[in-house]
Design a protein around this motif. Structure first.
Motif, PDB file in Angstrom:
ATOM      1  N   TYR A   9       9.324   4.985  -0.951  1.00 52.61           N
ATOM      2  CA  TYR A   9       8.924   6.030  -1.829  1.00 52.61           C
ATOM      3  C   TYR A   9       9.062   7.148  -0.953  1.00 52.61           C
ATOM      4  O   TYR A   9       8.355   7.140   0.371  1.00 52.61           O
ATOM      5  CB  TYR A   9       7.494   5.810  -2.245  1.00 52.61           C
ATOM      6  N   SER A  10       9.562   8.141  -1.286  1.00 54.20           N
ATOM      7  CA  SER A  10       9.631   9.311  -0.531  1.00 54.20           C
ATOM      8  C   SER A  10       9.269  10.823  -1.184  1.00 54.20           C
ATOM      9  O   SER A  10       9.097  10.755  -2.534  1.00 54.20           O
ATOM     10  CB  SER A  10      11.220   9.465   0.188  1.00 54.20           C
ATOM     11  N   CYS A  11       9.131  11.751  -0.355  1.00 54.39           N
ATOM     12  CA  CYS A  11       8.620  13.059  -0.995  1.00 54.39           C
ATOM     13  C   CYS A  11       9.757  13.708  -2.077  1.00 54.39           C
ATOM     14  O   CYS A  11      11.037  13.730  -1.611  1.00 54.39           O
ATOM     15  CB  CYS A  11       8.610  14.095  -0.105  1.00 54.39           C
ATOM     16  N   LYS A  12       9.185  14.116  -3.268  1.00 55.93           N
ATOM     17  CA  LYS A  12      10.464  14.515  -4.167  1.00 55.93           C
ATOM     18  C   LYS A  12      11.066  15.802  -3.711  1.00 55.93           C
ATOM     19  O   LYS A  12      12.204  16.163  -3.994  1.00 55.93           O
ATOM     20  CB  LYS A  12       9.455  14.848  -5.621  1.00 55.93           C
ATOM     21  N   HIS A  13      10.086  16.451  -2.872  1.00 57.16           N
ATOM     22  CA  HIS A  13      10.918  17.640  -2.459  1.00 57.16           C
ATOM     23  C   HIS A  13      11.544  17.830  -1.281  1.00 57.16           C
ATOM     24  O   HIS A  13      12.686  18.702  -1.110  1.00 57.16           O
ATOM     25  CB  HIS A  13       9.846  18.878  -2.079  1.00 57.16           C
ATOM     26  N   CYS A  14      11.362  17.047  -0.440  1.00 50.70           N
ATOM     27  CA  CYS A  14      12.113  16.838   0.985  1.00 50.70           C
ATOM     28  C   CYS A  14      12.732  15.573   1.359  1.00 50.70           C
ATOM     29  O   CYS A  14      13.310  15.227   2.267  1.00 50.70           O
ATOM     30  CB  CYS A  14      11.241  17.676   2.118  1.00 50.70           C
ATOM     31  N   HIS A  15      12.350  14.557   0.575  1.00 49.41           N
ATOM     32  CA  HIS A  15      12.741  13.318   0.676  1.00 49.41           C
ATOM     33  C   HIS A  15      12.282  12.544   1.967  1.00 49.41           C
ATOM     34  O   HIS A  15      12.977  11.677   2.696  1.00 49.41           O
ATOM     35  CB  HIS A  15      14.417  13.261   0.669  1.00 49.41           C
ATOM     36  N   THR A  16      11.434  13.008   2.443  1.00 52.82           N
ATOM     37  CA  THR A  16      10.671  12.227   3.617  1.00 52.82           C
ATOM     38  C   THR A  16       9.865  10.947   3.350  1.00 52.82           C
ATOM     39  O   THR A  16       9.256  10.923   2.079  1.00 52.82           O
ATOM     40  CB  THR A  16       9.515  13.187   4.412  1.00 52.82           C
ATOM     41  N   PRO A  17      10.233   9.966   4.128  1.00 52.58           N
ATOM     42  CA  PRO A  17       9.714   8.617   3.491  1.00 52.58           C
ATOM     43  C   PRO A  17       8.130   8.537   3.635  1.00 52.58           C
ATOM     44  O   PRO A  17       7.612   8.993   4.724  1.00 52.58           O
ATOM     45  CB  PRO A  17      10.393   7.658   4.234  1.00 52.58           C
ATOM     46  N   PHE A  18       7.472   7.950   2.687  1.00 48.93           N
ATOM     47  CA  PHE A  18       6.106   7.790   2.693  1.00 48.93           C
ATOM     48  C   PHE A  18       5.642   6.676   2.776  1.00 48.93           C
ATOM     49  O   PHE A  18       4.635   6.228   3.716  1.00 48.93           O
ATOM     50  CB  PHE A  18       5.243   8.409   1.583  1.00 48.93           C
ATOM     51  N   ALA A  19       6.292   5.661   2.314  1.00 49.36           N
ATOM     52  CA  ALA A  19       5.645   4.048   2.258  1.00 49.36           C
ATOM     53  C   ALA A  19       6.772   3.254   1.618  1.00 49.36           C
ATOM     54  O   ALA A  19       7.875   3.399   1.125  1.00 49.36           O
ATOM     55  CB  ALA A  19       4.445   4.002   1.142  1.00 49.36           C
ATOM     56  N   LEU A  20       6.545   1.978   2.301  1.00 47.25           N
ATOM     57  CA  LEU A  20       7.568   0.961   1.933  1.00 47.25           C
ATOM     58  C   LEU A  20       7.111   0.212   0.559  1.00 47.25           C
ATOM     59  O   LEU A  20       5.904   0.265   0.382  1.00 47.25           O
ATOM     60  CB  LEU A  20       7.444  -0.155   3.056  1.00 47.25           C
ATOM     61  N   THR A  21       7.997  -0.023  -0.241  1.00 43.30           N
ATOM     62  CA  THR A  21       7.537  -0.870  -1.538  1.00 43.30           C
ATOM     63  C   THR A  21       6.829  -2.202  -1.084  1.00 43.30           C
ATOM     64  O   THR A  21       5.897  -2.447  -2.057  1.00 43.30           O
ATOM     65  CB  THR A  21       8.667  -1.372  -2.326  1.00 43.30           C
ATOM     66  N   ASP A  22       6.879  -2.663  -0.078  1.00 44.72           N
ATOM     67  CA  ASP A  22       5.696  -3.847   0.264  1.00 44.72           C
ATOM     68  C   ASP A  22       4.462  -3.449   0.498  1.00 44.72           C
ATOM     69  O   ASP A  22       3.492  -4.292   0.375  1.00 44.72           O
ATOM     70  CB  ASP A  22       6.340  -4.445   1.839  1.00 44.72           C
ATOM     71  N   ASP A  23       4.021  -2.046   0.667  1.00 39.81           N
ATOM     72  CA  ASP A  23       2.884  -1.541   0.871  1.00 39.81           C
ATOM     73  C   ASP A  23       2.211  -1.096  -0.507  1.00 39.81           C
ATOM     74  O   ASP A  23       1.079  -0.740  -0.629  1.00 39.81           O
ATOM     75  CB  ASP A  23       2.685  -0.521   1.982  1.00 39.81           C
ATOM     76  N   LEU A  24       2.788  -1.193  -1.467  1.00 37.46           N
ATOM     77  CA  LEU A  24       2.545  -0.914  -2.765  1.00 37.46           C
ATOM     78  C   LEU A  24       1.588  -1.830  -3.315  1.00 37.46           C
ATOM     79  O   LEU A  24       2.010  -3.087  -3.598  1.00 37.46           O
ATOM     80  CB  LEU A  24       3.464  -0.682  -4.061  1.00 37.46           C
ATOM     81  N   ILE A  25       0.350  -1.527  -3.795  1.00 40.40           N
ATOM     82  CA  ILE A  25      -0.963  -2.393  -4.221  1.00 40.40           C
ATOM     83  C   ILE A  25      -0.751  -2.309  -5.633  1.00 40.40           C
ATOM     84  O   ILE A  25      -0.849  -3.560  -6.378  1.00 40.40           O
ATOM     85  CB  ILE A  25      -2.310  -1.889  -3.741  1.00 40.40           C
ATOM     86  N   SER A  26      -0.688  -1.088  -6.266  1.00 44.61           N
ATOM     87  CA  SER A  26      -0.917  -1.131  -7.570  1.00 44.61           C
ATOM     88  C   SER A  26      -0.040   0.299  -8.358  1.00 44.61           C
ATOM     89  O   SER A  26      -0.275   1.301  -7.802  1.00 44.61           O
ATOM     90  CB  SER A  26      -2.413  -1.162  -8.032  1.00 44.61           C
ATOM     91  N   LYS A  27       0.530   0.010  -9.411  1.00 46.66           N
ATOM     92  CA  LYS A  27       0.888   1.195 -10.209  1.00 46.66           C
ATOM     93  C   LYS A  27       0.301   1.497 -11.269  1.00 46.66           C
ATOM     94  O   LYS A  27       0.892   2.468 -12.218  1.00 46.66           O
ATOM     95  CB  LYS A  27       2.447   0.675 -10.598  1.00 46.66           C
ATOM     96  N   SER A  28      -0.942   1.182 -11.486  1.00 46.21           N
ATOM     97  CA  SER A  28      -1.615   1.184 -12.744  1.00 46.21           C
ATOM     98  C   SER A  28      -2.942   2.383 -12.474  1.00 46.21           C
ATOM     99  O   SER A  28      -3.528   2.360 -13.341  1.00 46.21           O
ATOM    100  CB  SER A  28      -2.410   0.026 -13.150  1.00 46.21           C
ATOM    101  N   PHE A  29      -2.697   2.974 -11.338  1.00 39.89           N
ATOM    102  CA  PHE A  29      -3.802   4.307 -11.220  1.00 39.89           C
ATOM    103  C   PHE A  29      -3.248   5.367 -11.960  1.00 39.89           C
ATOM    104  O   PHE A  29      -2.110   5.466 -12.436  1.00 39.89           O
ATOM    105  CB  PHE A  29      -3.804   4.596  -9.792  1.00 39.89           C
ATOM    106  N   HIS A  30      -4.178   6.442 -12.408  1.00 42.56           N
ATOM    107  CA  HIS A  30      -4.079   7.665 -12.997  1.00 42.56           C
ATOM    108  C   HIS A  30      -4.557   8.754 -12.382  1.00 42.56           C
ATOM    109  O   HIS A  30      -5.668   8.294 -11.712  1.00 42.56           O
ATOM    110  CB  HIS A  30      -4.453   7.583 -14.675  1.00 42.56           C
ATOM    111  N   CYS A  31      -4.050   9.726 -12.609  1.00 47.61           N
ATOM    112  CA  CYS A  31      -4.691  10.942 -11.929  1.00 47.61           C
ATOM    113  C   CYS A  31      -4.398  12.076 -12.975  1.00 47.61           C
ATOM    114  O   CYS A  31      -4.064  11.811 -14.019  1.00 47.61           O
ATOM    115  CB  CYS A  31      -3.928  11.662 -10.427  1.00 47.61           C
ATOM    116  N   LYS A  32      -4.937  13.442 -12.616  1.00 47.59           N
ATOM    117  CA  LYS A  32      -4.853  14.243 -13.935  1.00 47.59           C
ATOM    118  C   LYS A  32      -3.656  14.973 -14.129  1.00 47.59           C
ATOM    119  O   LYS A  32      -3.352  15.403 -15.389  1.00 47.59           O
ATOM    120  CB  LYS A  32      -5.977  15.582 -13.176  1.00 47.59           C
TER     121      LYS A  32
END
Length: 152
Positions: free
Chosen positions: A39-62
């Motif tokens: 997963y990477s930054c939408k603006h500059c494409h800098t990588p943030f995290a591996l898919t293996d480090d994803l715990i949950s896709k079910s969180f929400h924010c404002k």
């Protein structure tokens, strides 16, 4: 001689782990390159995290959906602050892309509810601020339900 090399390596790591502000003053930016699906930054494409480090896709924010990660890289961590969220009081720190400075989410420092302790030390990245492993972005959906949101 061997002890001197160890001290030099320790000094190098201490130098590399300093705040981004110190690194930018020198005119150099250190970005960790990740191998694999990221997963990477939408603006500059800098990588943030591996898919293996994803715990949950079910969180929400404002702003819509958010992802919970075990580990992230290439972010700077802001000041800690107390926030009341849908799941109770938390001490969190905003996280910013190390390359472009975009606010991309937050880090859970302290969860005060016993049932929320699993979040401590974990990272939230807002979905519309990242590119997925397939390189695709996500748009903010104003109509998306906010049930279970973890931000006030």
């Amino acid at each position: 001689m061997h002890e001197q090399k160890i001290r030099n390596i320790s000094s190098l790591w201490a130098f590399l782990l300093r705040d981004r502000v110190d690194l930018c003053e020198m005119g150099r930016l250190f970005v960790i390159d990740l191998q694999g699906e990221t997963y990477s930054c939408k603006h500059c494409h800098t990588p943030f995290a591996l898919t293996d480090d994803l715990i949950s896709k079910s969180f929400h924010c404002k702003h819509g959906r958010a992802y919970l990660f075990e580990n992230v890289v290439n972010v700077t961590i802001g000041e800690m602050e107390h926030r009341i969220m849908m799941t109770g009081w938390h001490t969190v720190a905003d996280i910013f892309c190390v390359s472009c400075g975009s606010l991309v989410g937050w880090k859970y420092e302290i969860a005060y509810e016993k049932s929320q302790k699993y979040k401590e030390g974990k990272f939230i990245i807002e979905r519309f601020k990242v590119l997925g492993p397939d390189g695709g972005g996500y748009d903010m959906n104003e109509d998306e339900p906010m049930i279970g949101s973890d931000e006030e």
